[in-house]
Design a protein around this motif. Sequence first.
Motif, PDB file in Angstrom:
ATOM      1  N   ARG A   1     -33.901  10.712  -6.975  1.00 11.66           N
ATOM      2  CA  ARG A   1     -32.517  10.251  -6.881  1.00 11.66           C
ATOM      3  C   ARG A   1     -32.064  10.040  -5.441  1.00 11.66           C
ATOM      4  NH1 ARG A   1     -29.056  13.794 -11.284  1.00 11.66           N
ATOM      5  NH2 ARG A   1     -30.449  13.522 -13.063  1.00 11.66           N
ATOM      6  N   GLY A   2     -32.749  10.650  -4.500  1.00 11.20           N
ATOM      7  CA  GLY A   2     -32.328  10.576  -3.114  1.00 11.20           C
ATOM      8  C   GLY A   2     -32.675   9.257  -2.460  1.00 11.20           C
ATOM      9  N   THR A   3     -32.336   9.169  -1.160  1.00 13.00           N
ATOM     10  CA  THR A   3     -32.570   7.963  -0.395  1.00 13.00           C
ATOM     11  C   THR A   3     -34.058   7.777  -0.125  1.00 13.00           C
ATOM     12  OG1 THR A   3     -30.438   8.239   0.672  1.00 13.00           O
ATOM     13  CG2 THR A   3     -32.009   6.774   1.764  1.00 13.00           C
ATOM     14  N   SER A   4     -34.529   6.561  -0.267  1.00 13.43           N
ATOM     15  CA  SER A   4     -35.913   6.252   0.050  1.00 13.43           C
ATOM     16  C   SER A   4     -36.109   6.275   1.560  1.00 13.43           C
ATOM     17  CB  SER A   4     -36.273   4.869  -0.497  1.00 13.43           C
ATOM     18  OG  SER A   4     -37.523   4.438   0.034  1.00 13.43           O
ATOM     19  N   PRO A   5     -37.253   6.825   2.036  1.00 16.76           N
ATOM     20  CA  PRO A   5     -37.502   6.821   3.485  1.00 16.76           C
ATOM     21  C   PRO A   5     -37.650   5.423   4.053  1.00 16.76           C
ATOM     22  CG  PRO A   5     -39.447   7.520   2.264  1.00 16.76           C
ATOM     23  CD  PRO A   5     -38.321   7.493   1.280  1.00 16.76           C
TER      24      PRO A   5
ATOM     25  N   GLY B   1     -29.870   5.287  -1.832  1.00 16.09           N
ATOM     26  CA  GLY B   1     -30.500   5.972  -2.940  1.00 16.09           C
ATOM     27  C   GLY B   1     -29.744   5.797  -4.248  1.00 16.09           C
ATOM     28  N   VAL B   2     -30.413   6.215  -5.319  1.00 15.78           N
ATOM     29  CA  VAL B   2     -29.806   6.123  -6.645  1.00 15.78           C
ATOM     30  C   VAL B   2     -28.541   6.970  -6.720  1.00 15.78           C
ATOM     31  CG1 VAL B   2     -30.146   6.656  -9.081  1.00 15.78           C
ATOM     32  CG2 VAL B   2     -31.988   5.589  -7.772  1.00 15.78           C
ATOM     33  N   ARG B   3     -28.600   8.189  -6.196  1.00 11.51           N
ATOM     34  CA  ARG B   3     -27.434   9.077  -6.239  1.00 11.51           C
ATOM     35  C   ARG B   3     -26.234   8.442  -5.532  1.00 11.51           C
ATOM     36  NH1 ARG B   3     -27.162  14.457  -6.991  1.00 11.51           N
ATOM     37  NH2 ARG B   3     -29.407  14.688  -6.637  1.00 11.51           N
ATOM     38  N   GLU B   4     -26.481   7.852  -4.370  1.00 16.76           N
ATOM     39  CA  GLU B   4     -25.398   7.218  -3.623  1.00 16.76           C
ATOM     40  C   GLU B   4     -24.804   6.052  -4.387  1.00 16.76           C
ATOM     41  OE1 GLU B   4     -28.232   8.111  -2.360  1.00 16.76           O
ATOM     42  OE2 GLU B   4     -27.723   9.595  -0.830  1.00 16.76           O
ATOM     43  N   ARG B   5     -25.652   5.272  -5.038  1.00 13.26           N
ATOM     44  CA  ARG B   5     -25.156   4.123  -5.796  1.00 13.26           C
ATOM     45  C   ARG B   5     -24.333   4.579  -7.005  1.00 13.26           C
ATOM     46  NH1 ARG B   5     -22.413  -0.091  -6.315  1.00 13.26           N
ATOM     47  NH2 ARG B   5     -23.003  -1.498  -8.020  1.00 13.26           N
ATOM     48  N   VAL B   6     -24.796   5.618  -7.688  1.00 19.06           N
ATOM     49  CA  VAL B   6     -24.051   6.135  -8.840  1.00 19.06           C
ATOM     50  C   VAL B   6     -22.692   6.654  -8.397  1.00 19.06           C
ATOM     51  CG1 VAL B   6     -23.989   7.970 -10.569  1.00 19.06           C
ATOM     52  CG2 VAL B   6     -26.092   6.656 -10.220  1.00 19.06           C
ATOM     53  N   GLU B   7     -22.675   7.407  -7.306  1.00 20.28           N
ATOM     54  CA  GLU B   7     -21.406   7.940  -6.804  1.00 20.28           C
ATOM     55  C   GLU B   7     -20.451   6.814  -6.409  1.00 20.28           C
ATOM     56  OE1 GLU B   7     -22.607  10.493  -3.659  1.00 20.28           O
ATOM     57  OE2 GLU B   7     -23.135  12.171  -4.994  1.00 20.28           O
ATOM     58  N   GLN B   8     -20.999   5.752  -5.854  1.00 14.84           N
ATOM     59  CA  GLN B   8     -20.179   4.594  -5.479  1.00 14.84           C
ATOM     60  C   GLN B   8     -19.573   3.929  -6.703  1.00 14.84           C
ATOM     61  OE1 GLN B   8     -22.377   1.542  -3.466  1.00 14.84           O
ATOM     62  NE2 GLN B   8     -20.591   0.241  -3.136  1.00 14.84           N
ATOM     63  N   ILE B   9     -20.378   3.768  -7.744  1.00 16.11           N
ATOM     64  CA  ILE B   9     -19.898   3.143  -8.979  1.00 16.11           C
ATOM     65  C   ILE B   9     -18.761   3.964  -9.582  1.00 16.11           C
ATOM     66  CG2 ILE B   9     -20.510   2.676 -11.392  1.00 16.11           C
ATOM     67  CD1 ILE B   9     -23.283   1.813 -10.385  1.00 16.11           C
ATOM     68  N   LEU B  10     -18.946   5.286  -9.642  1.00 18.40           N
ATOM     69  CA  LEU B  10     -17.925   6.142 -10.241  1.00 18.40           C
ATOM     70  C   LEU B  10     -16.670   6.212  -9.373  1.00 18.40           C
ATOM     71  CD1 LEU B  10     -20.180   9.045 -11.544  1.00 18.40           C
ATOM     72  CD2 LEU B  10     -18.993   7.327 -12.918  1.00 18.40           C
TER      73      LEU B  10
ATOM     74  N   HIS C   1     -21.190   6.711 -16.856  1.00 19.48           N
ATOM     75  CA  HIS C   1     -22.237   5.838 -16.311  1.00 19.48           C
ATOM     76  C   HIS C   1     -23.577   6.358 -16.804  1.00 19.48           C
ATOM     77  CE1 HIS C   1     -24.476   3.236 -13.625  1.00 19.48           C
ATOM     78  NE2 HIS C   1     -25.154   4.286 -13.213  1.00 19.48           N
ATOM     79  N   ALA C   2     -24.371   5.481 -17.382  1.00 16.44           N
ATOM     80  CA  ALA C   2     -25.697   5.859 -17.879  1.00 16.44           C
ATOM     81  C   ALA C   2     -26.759   5.071 -17.132  1.00 16.44           C
ATOM     82  CB  ALA C   2     -25.795   5.573 -19.383  1.00 16.44           C
ATOM     83  N   PHE C   3     -27.853   5.741 -16.801  1.00 12.84           N
ATOM     84  CA  PHE C   3     -28.941   5.031 -16.140  1.00 12.84           C
ATOM     85  C   PHE C   3     -30.269   5.681 -16.491  1.00 12.84           C
ATOM     86  CE2 PHE C   3     -27.722   8.481 -13.591  1.00 12.84           C
ATOM     87  CZ  PHE C   3     -28.644   8.751 -12.578  1.00 12.84           C
ATOM     88  N   VAL C   4     -31.362   4.926 -16.345  1.00 12.75           N
ATOM     89  CA  VAL C   4     -32.664   5.348 -16.854  1.00 12.75           C
ATOM     90  C   VAL C   4     -33.545   5.990 -15.793  1.00 12.75           C
ATOM     91  CG1 VAL C   4     -32.684   3.577 -18.635  1.00 12.75           C
ATOM     92  CG2 VAL C   4     -33.703   3.081 -16.413  1.00 12.75           C
ATOM     93  N   TRP C   5     -33.171   5.913 -14.518  1.00 14.87           N
ATOM     94  CA  TRP C   5     -34.072   6.426 -13.475  1.00 14.87           C
ATOM     95  C   TRP C   5     -34.426   7.897 -13.650  1.00 14.87           C
ATOM     96  CZ3 TRP C   5     -30.250   2.877 -12.401  1.00 14.87           C
ATOM     97  CH2 TRP C   5     -30.701   1.631 -11.934  1.00 14.87           C
ATOM     98  N   PRO C   6     -33.464   8.807 -13.908  1.00 12.99           N
ATOM     99  CA  PRO C   6     -33.850  10.209 -14.080  1.00 12.99           C
ATOM    100  C   PRO C   6     -34.821  10.412 -15.232  1.00 12.99           C
ATOM    101  CG  PRO C   6     -31.502  10.021 -13.728  1.00 12.99           C
ATOM    102  CD  PRO C   6     -32.017   8.634 -13.966  1.00 12.99           C
ATOM    103  N   ALA C   7     -34.641   9.637 -16.312  1.00  9.68           N
ATOM    104  CA  ALA C   7     -35.538   9.758 -17.449  1.00  9.68           C
ATOM    105  C   ALA C   7     -36.956   9.331 -17.089  1.00  9.68           C
ATOM    106  CB  ALA C   7     -35.012   8.914 -18.616  1.00  9.68           C
TER     107      ALA C   7
END
Length: 296
Positions: free
Chosen positions: A48-52, A59-68, A37-43
């Motif tokens: 990556r964490g959950t937004s308050p 968050g981005v991390r949670e979505r990536v983990e879900q996809i994988l 899985h490739a994504f541009v947010w870290p770049a």
Amino acid sequence: MSGPVVVGVDGSSAALAAVDVAAREARIRDAELHIVHAFVWPALHVPRGTSPLGPPAGGVRERVEQILAEALIRARAAAPGVQASHGVIAGEAVTALEAESRTAQLLVVGHRGPDGFVHVLLGSTAVHLAAHASCPVMVVRGRPQPSGPVLVAVDGSSQGEAAVAFAFTEAALRGAELVALHAWTTWTDAEKPAPGRPLEIVDLIGDVRQLQATEERLLTEALSGHRERYPDLTVHPRLVRGRTRLALIEATGSAQLIVVGAHGRGGFTGLLLGSVSQSVLHHAQCPVTVVRAGVE
């Protein structure tokens, strides 16, 4: 063959269908499946964490983990026992998957991503990788679990020879029959001239039967060495008088896979992906594998 089967995932239904196919390819090849899985947010330095301001699992991390996680579940269901790994790469999907292709034996992608519009037949990522990847690229479209023969386009070119070699191996691995299709035309067949009798190529080179005999020899010679290496494989040579892209697309209706070269003998040297290959990628009714000479 060496290296893993690599599949790109992005959370789309097309990518999940590609995971199913890639897992089965890894199993029949006795290879590892590597899910990327490739994504541009870290770049872009986005946290990556959950937004308050958002949900706890948004968050981005949670979505990536879900996809994988979803991809791994699909892979294990499609091919129980296959060895699977996954990786996350920061950057554009095209760049990441092209880099992965350098050590892969096969790269598998869906025909379009999550942002694909309904009227778009094929995503730009699939087209780019088919032209630039360092290994054969399988674009999953049409029926995700088709049956029928493996279909290969034969044209006598070096790119076509690479496709034929791959198709023989693929058919043997799948335990499928192989249909080797070679289409030929006269100028009048190809150009559909206005009523009246225009100049035909047969007027210049002789009887049309001689032209057909030449095309039959091309088809026979393209298959001969491979048939000796796979004596138990059922091969159906198919000579068609008609336009190549139309003949191939029609034949995909009963095939489980079509294999084409990146471009044929009629293509321009500077083109990495020929018009026939592009047409098949956009319109085939089954998954398509594009093979480039020198990278199989």
